[in-house]
Scaffold this motif. Structure first.
Motif, mmCIF file in Angstrom:
data_model
loop_
_atom_site.group_PDB
_atom_site.id
_atom_site.type_symbol
_atom_site.label_atom_id
_atom_site.label_comp_id
_atom_site.label_asym_id
_atom_site.label_seq_id
_atom_site.Cartn_x
_atom_site.Cartn_y
_atom_site.Cartn_z
ATOM 1 N N ASP A 553 0.844 -1.202 0.000
ATOM 2 C CA ASP A 553 0.000 0.000 0.000
ATOM 3 C C ASP A 553 0.880 1.253 0.000
ATOM 4 O O ASP A 553 1.705 1.450 0.901
ATOM 5 C CB ASP A 553 -0.908 -0.018 1.228
ATOM 6 C CG ASP A 553 -1.883 1.145 1.228
ATOM 7 O OD1 ASP A 553 -2.310 1.561 0.145
ATOM 8 O OD2 ASP A 553 -2.206 1.660 2.323
ATOM 9 N N THR A 555 0.697 5.370 -0.095
ATOM 10 C CA THR A 555 -0.177 6.535 0.083
ATOM 11 C C THR A 555 0.664 7.801 0.194
ATOM 12 O O THR A 555 1.850 7.758 0.550
ATOM 13 C CB THR A 555 -1.039 6.388 1.352
ATOM 14 O OG1 THR A 555 -0.186 6.179 2.487
ATOM 15 C CG2 THR A 555 -1.995 5.207 1.223
ATOM 16 N N GLY A 634 -1.663 2.038 -5.292
ATOM 17 C CA GLY A 634 -1.354 3.452 -5.109
ATOM 18 C C GLY A 634 -0.384 4.023 -6.122
ATOM 19 O O GLY A 634 0.016 5.182 -6.002
ATOM 20 N N LYS A 637 -1.010 7.424 -8.023
ATOM 21 C CA LYS A 637 -0.845 8.724 -7.362
ATOM 22 C C LYS A 637 0.509 9.361 -7.662
ATOM 23 O O LYS A 637 0.877 10.356 -7.048
ATOM 24 C CB LYS A 637 -0.996 8.555 -5.851
ATOM 25 C CG LYS A 637 -2.363 8.010 -5.442
ATOM 26 C CD LYS A 637 -2.419 7.720 -3.958
ATOM 27 C CE LYS A 637 -3.752 7.073 -3.574
ATOM 28 N NZ LYS A 637 -3.782 6.703 -2.148
#
Length: 645
Positions: A553, A555, A634, A637
């Motif tokens: 993950d 972020t 992710g 992003k």
């Protein structure tokens, strides 16, 4: 504590109120300091800075620097003097003496063992466990290390001077010493009346031969010194390469290393060079070793990053690690540029921003004349796949989705030999369902596209509202009902390959078109069958865990002053060391990276690095570690790489 490089968090001037508080703390910690000496350690008006740093192990340390040199350091609210302070005040702490060759082991991070402590004729200083002590060398009162005793003097003697004596915190020539002006070790002769002098005088009186006399230019020597060491000057004893050729100070050694009694170790001999020179030599050794023994012509072109990580790191001797920043080159690209100028290899930028080694001249005299170290040549072939410090090189794990048989579905799989709690692959689930239909002869004779619903299929697959209405199901509907209805949208990427239609359905008059997307049914984590997954790392037994594997993950979080940080989680699930990933990212992007415990867990960590670094992280995970994109969450992003107008 400071054997390896540390990271400085802040460096600010000490305020007046903090200076007064520090002076009071120093006076309380070291009551033997006079007012004049205290003013030198903590000056009233001269420059005094407070530096907050993190060691390579993550310990938070506060350092107080006086005129650029570290004077004190504080760990867990306890003050310790540095060697710079102890050289100005050599009697500040109880002192214990050791052999000059032991210094190299202490600098490397070893603790001082009792066999390496010299016991003078007057006896050892009387201390209690946990006492802060200075460590000196034979013939020189200038402290070379600061440590905390692990036992009292009485306990040391009762143990026969065996075992660990002092936990060493800071040494001469470590990274904290290098943070100052790197003043060389001064020579502070023993005072008259000290144990070394008394014993030398006794020896003169007892043995009236010229060999037993101490010349005017020689230093006082303890009787326990070997003859060859006792006759050396201080400058000679400081050279680890010249000490102990015929005799060792102790049978057990002075530091924690098993081999430290061997004073002829090449690593000890090399310590006479500066750290930068040592790193340059290590870089050249690993470079030529990898070209001569590891890289094959068929592997070219080879990414320079892959060459460094998978080849040069694997050639690094045990206990050492390549750090480009500590070399004179500072960047690996500059080192390769020099090798290219010497026509050893050729480097080209095959794609934008990515350099590769495209050619190597294996006939070059530098490669042909390179002699592979004996330690490396004697290692087994299995160690070729190991990286620095003996760590196994990373290989992406093999991940397979599995399905556990629940109590509700157990009757459907019982005839295939499975029971409650069994874990099956998608193909095994399909085979078990088809096998059940065959054994119970549930295929309709008139239309083999349909399967008759018996009581077990009814209980396992139909809702209560459907049980009185549905008496038969199509093959595709049957297999689809086994699948998890909640996961239809999430797992649509895993299609018909695992659940093809059985031959019975394909041979029917109205067999469905297998090429039609409407007749493809995703294999999903089963609703009635509990989701599991199997992870297999190279060289290890498969690991089966409940549930679906969490993706890596990534972020982006907002911090104060509108600063962004990139947070990476779940690296451990894929066999990646968060600290290693943080170190690689820190070197690549030149930004601060930290590893912290993942909230809500005990054995999981997350990496946080300044800025939006998803582009660099994607390259690291996808290209270097070769992890499939579907296991990374992710990446979308990432910042746009277009030019700013």
């Amino acid at each position: 504590m400071f054997a390896k490089a540390f990271r400085v968090k802040s460096n600010t001037a000490v305020k007046g109120s903090d200076r007064r508080k520090l002076r009071a703390d120093v006076a309380a910690t070291f009551p033997t300091l006079s007012a004049e000496q205290l003013s030198k350690v903590v000056p009233n008006k001269e420059e005094l800075n407070v530096i907050k740093l993190y060691t390579h192990k993550g310990d938070a340390v506060t350092v107080y620097a006086n005129s650029r040199n570290p004077a004190l350091f504080e760990v867990e609210k306890t003050l310790y003097p540095t060697v710079y302070t102890l050289w100005a005040h050599p009697d500040l702490l109880p002192a214990f003496t050791t052999w000059p060759p032991v210094l190299h082991k202490l600098v490397g991070g070893a603790d001082l063992m009792l066999p390496g402590v010299v016991v003078p004729s007057a006896g050892l200083p009387q201390i209690d466990p946990g006492t802060l002590c200075a460590i000196t060398l034979v013939g020189n009162r200038a402290p070379v290390a600061v440590g905390v005793s692990t036992m009292s003097t009485v306990e040391m003697l009762a143990a026969g001077m065996k075992g660990k004596g002092f936990t060493v915190l800071h040494t001469y020539m470590d990274q904290l010493w290098s943070f100052g002006d790197k003043t060389c070790l001064p020579t502070i002769l023993s005072l008259e009346g000290e144990p070394g002098t008394e014993h030398a005088e006794e020896e003169e009186q007892d043995d009236k031969s010229e060999e037993g006399k101490v010349s005017e230019n020689s230093l006082p020597v303890d009787s326990s010194l070997p003859t060859d060491i006792g006759n050396m000057s201080l400058n000679e004893t400081m050279e680890g390469a010249e000490v102990g050729g015929n005799e060792e100070p102790s049978e057990d050694g002075a530091a924690e290393s098993v081999e430290e009694g061997n004073l002829d170790d090449p690593q000890v001999l090399e310590d006479s060079r500066s750290p930068q020179e040592q790193m340059d030599a290590l870089l050249h050794q690993c470079f030529f070793h990898s070209l001569k023994c590891k890289v094959k012509k068929s592997e070219l072109p080879l990414l320079t990053s892959t060459f460094l990580r998978n080849y040069m790191f694997s050639c690094c001797p045990k206990g050492q690690q390549i750090d480009i920043k500590k070399s004179s080159y500072k960047k690996f690209s500059k080192f390769l540029q020099l090798m290219q100028q010497q026509k050893i290899l050729q480097v080209k930028e095959l794609s934008k921003g990515v350099e590769s080694i495209v050619d190597v001249d294996w006939r070059h005299v530098s490669i042909r004349s390179f002699v592979v170290p004996e330690i490396a040549s004697s290692e087994s072939p299995a160690q070729d796949s190991k990286g620095a410090d003996g760590e196994q090189l990373y290989h992406p794990p093999e991940i397979i989705p599995l399905y556990g048989v629940s109590s509700k579905m157990a009757p459907l799989f019982q005839e295939s030999g499975y029971k409650k709690g069994s874990t099956l692959s998608s193909s095994e689930v399909r085979s078990a369902v088809i096998n059940y239909v065959k054994i119970n002869e549930l295929v309709e004779e008139t239309n083999k596209n349909f399967v008759k619903v018996d009581p077990i299929l009814c209980d396992c697959l139909l809702n209560k509202s459907e049980q009185n209405e549905i008496s038969k199901l199509k093959w595709d509907d049957l297999l689809s009902r086994v699948c998890d209805k909640k996961m239809k949208k999430k797992k649509s990427w895993f299609l018909y390959a695992a659940f093809p239609y059985p031959k019975e359905a394909q041979s029917g008059l109205q067999s469905p078109s297998l090429s039609s997307p409407h007749n493809r049914h995703p294999v999903r984590c089963l609703d009635q069958l509990q989701p599991f997954h199997q992870v297999t790392f190279a060289g290890h037994e498969p690991i089966v865990r409940k549930g679906n594997i969490d993706p890596i993950d990534i972020t982006i979080a907002q911090r104060s002053s509108n600063k962004k940080v990139t947070i990476i989680k779940n690296l451990e699930l894929y066999g990646l060391d968060p600290q290693a990933v943080a170190n690689i990212l820190q070197q690549k992007v030149q930004a601060s990276a930290t590893v912290t415990t993942l909230p809500g867990t005990k054995d999981r960590a997350q990496v946080q690095i300044q800025g939006n670094q998803i582009n660099h992280l994607a390259k690291l995970l996808l290209e270097d570690y070769q992890i499939h994109r579907k296991y990374i969450q992710g990446l979308e992003k990432a910042p746009k790489t277009g030019r700013k107008k």
